[in-house]
Design a protein around this motif. Structure first.
Motif, mmCIF file in Angstrom:
data_model
loop_
_atom_site.group_PDB
_atom_site.id
_atom_site.type_symbol
_atom_site.label_atom_id
_atom_site.label_comp_id
_atom_site.label_asym_id
_atom_site.label_seq_id
_atom_site.Cartn_x
_atom_site.Cartn_y
_atom_site.Cartn_z
ATOM 1 N N ALA A 79 0.824 -1.215 0.000
ATOM 2 C CA ALA A 79 0.000 0.000 0.000
ATOM 3 C C ALA A 79 0.854 1.259 0.000
ATOM 4 N N ASP A 80 1.982 1.251 0.700
ATOM 5 C CA ASP A 80 2.824 2.439 0.769
ATOM 6 C C ASP A 80 3.679 2.646 -0.480
ATOM 7 N N ALA A 81 3.609 1.707 -1.440
ATOM 8 C CA ALA A 81 4.340 1.845 -2.703
ATOM 9 C C ALA A 81 3.395 1.946 -3.904
ATOM 10 N N PHE A 82 2.108 1.859 -3.656
ATOM 11 C CA PHE A 82 1.113 1.900 -4.723
ATOM 12 C C PHE A 82 0.948 3.350 -5.195
ATOM 13 N N PRO A 117 -1.234 6.148 -6.611
ATOM 14 C CA PRO A 117 -2.654 6.432 -6.828
ATOM 15 C C PRO A 117 -2.872 7.207 -8.123
ATOM 16 N N ALA A 118 -3.929 6.833 -8.845
ATOM 17 C CA ALA A 118 -4.249 7.492 -10.109
ATOM 18 C C ALA A 118 -5.121 8.729 -9.920
ATOM 19 N N THR A 119 -5.773 8.834 -8.764
ATOM 20 C CA THR A 119 -6.676 9.963 -8.516
ATOM 21 C C THR A 119 -6.544 10.417 -7.063
ATOM 22 N N PRO A 120 -6.989 11.623 -6.760
ATOM 23 C CA PRO A 120 -6.979 12.066 -5.356
ATOM 24 C C PRO A 120 -7.845 11.180 -4.451
ATOM 25 N N GLY A 121 -8.947 10.668 -4.974
ATOM 26 C CA GLY A 121 -9.796 9.784 -4.183
ATOM 27 C C GLY A 121 -9.083 8.496 -3.803
ATOM 28 N N ILE A 122 -8.373 7.916 -4.758
ATOM 29 C CA ILE A 122 -7.604 6.709 -4.473
ATOM 30 C C ILE A 122 -6.499 7.017 -3.473
ATOM 31 N N ALA A 123 -5.865 8.172 -3.592
ATOM 32 C CA ALA A 123 -4.814 8.566 -2.636
ATOM 33 C C ALA A 123 -5.366 8.609 -1.215
ATOM 34 N N THR A 124 -6.557 9.152 -1.051
ATOM 35 C CA THR A 124 -7.172 9.209 0.281
ATOM 36 C C THR A 124 -7.450 7.806 0.796
ATOM 37 N N ALA A 125 -8.023 6.954 -0.045
ATOM 38 C CA ALA A 125 -8.332 5.588 0.374
ATOM 39 C C ALA A 125 -7.057 4.819 0.730
ATOM 40 N N LEU A 126 -5.988 5.041 0.007
ATOM 41 C CA LEU A 126 -4.734 4.355 0.309
ATOM 42 C C LEU A 126 -4.157 4.776 1.652
ATOM 43 N N GLN A 127 -4.452 6.007 2.073
ATOM 44 C CA GLN A 127 -3.989 6.449 3.389
ATOM 45 C C GLN A 127 -4.545 5.562 4.497
ATOM 46 N N PHE A 128 -5.771 5.073 4.326
ATOM 47 C CA PHE A 128 -6.367 4.158 5.290
ATOM 48 C C PHE A 128 -5.393 3.006 5.565
ATOM 49 N N PHE A 129 -4.875 2.398 4.509
ATOM 50 C CA PHE A 129 -4.001 1.244 4.643
ATOM 51 C C PHE A 129 -2.586 1.633 5.081
ATOM 52 N N THR A 130 -2.037 2.682 4.498
ATOM 53 C CA THR A 130 -0.648 3.040 4.811
ATOM 54 C C THR A 130 -0.497 3.546 6.241
ATOM 55 N N LEU A 131 -1.459 4.306 6.733
ATOM 56 C CA LEU A 131 -1.355 4.793 8.109
ATOM 57 C C LEU A 131 -1.513 3.660 9.116
ATOM 58 N N LEU A 132 -2.342 2.669 8.807
ATOM 59 C CA LEU A 132 -2.427 1.503 9.689
ATOM 60 C C LEU A 132 -1.113 0.725 9.667
ATOM 61 N N MET A 133 -0.497 0.587 8.504
ATOM 62 C CA MET A 133 0.798 -0.099 8.425
ATOM 63 C C MET A 133 1.839 0.605 9.279
ATOM 64 N N LYS A 134 1.827 1.918 9.251
ATOM 65 C CA LYS A 134 2.793 2.699 10.029
ATOM 66 C C LYS A 134 2.454 2.724 11.514
ATOM 67 N N GLY A 135 1.219 2.376 11.856
ATOM 68 C CA GLY A 135 0.786 2.458 13.243
ATOM 69 C C GLY A 135 0.539 3.882 13.690
#
Length: 153
Positions: free
Chosen positions: A5-8, A10-28
């Motif tokens: 998730a932290d290397a994906f 994003p093609a759009t701002p919406g996808i970037a926001t959704a990816l934050q869900f996963f990357t911030l959980l990975m980072k704790g």
């Protein structure tokens, strides 16, 4: 091919926001995680089971539940299989996998997800989170799932 998730990219701002869900959980980083939700956000669990809260309502409840779930997890990695921007710029669907160690039991949690995100003003207003409940039950029964454990007290 799945991508962390932290290397994906994003093609759009919406996808970037959704990816934050996963990357911030990975980072704790649950303080930053709290900031990506609207105050009145909802997280739904359509494929629930007895003992799992069907929906978390409000940012405070959503974040409190994640703090509880992730308090004793390690080695969290989310990989993204695909990210779909719908014709609505505020609706994104992510296909992902999450793997982590549940330190109370030593078990590895390994589940697949389809998450529908509805955004408002660049933040998550709704996360409809589909996952295999049998994997969740097997991994967390007696640890995070049981009487009084799956609901906010």
């Amino acid at each position: 091919m799945p991508t962390r998730a932290d290397a994906f990219t994003p093609a759009t701002p919406g996808i970037a926001t959704a990816l934050q869900f996963f990357t911030l959980l990975m980072k704790g980083d649950l303080d930053a995680f709290a900031q990506i939700w609207t105050e009145d956000a909802v997280q739904e669990h359509p494929f629930g089971f007895d003992g799992l809260t069907a929906a978390l309502t409000g940012r405070d409840e959503v974040v409190a539940d994640y703090r509880r779930m992730f308090a004793n997890r390690s080695d969290m990695v989310f990989t993204i299989y695909d990210a779909h921007q719908t014709t609505d710029p505020d609706c994104v669907i992510i296909e992902a996998r999450g793997v982590s160690r549940v330190n109370e039991t030593g078990k590895i949690y390994d589940n697949r997800y389809v998450a529908l995100f509805r955004l408002r003003d660049g933040r998550i207003a709704l996360n409809r989170f589909y996952f295999n409940p049998l994997v969740t039950l097997d991994t967390f029964k007696g640890v995070l799932i049981g009487p009084g454990l799956s609901k906010q007290d």
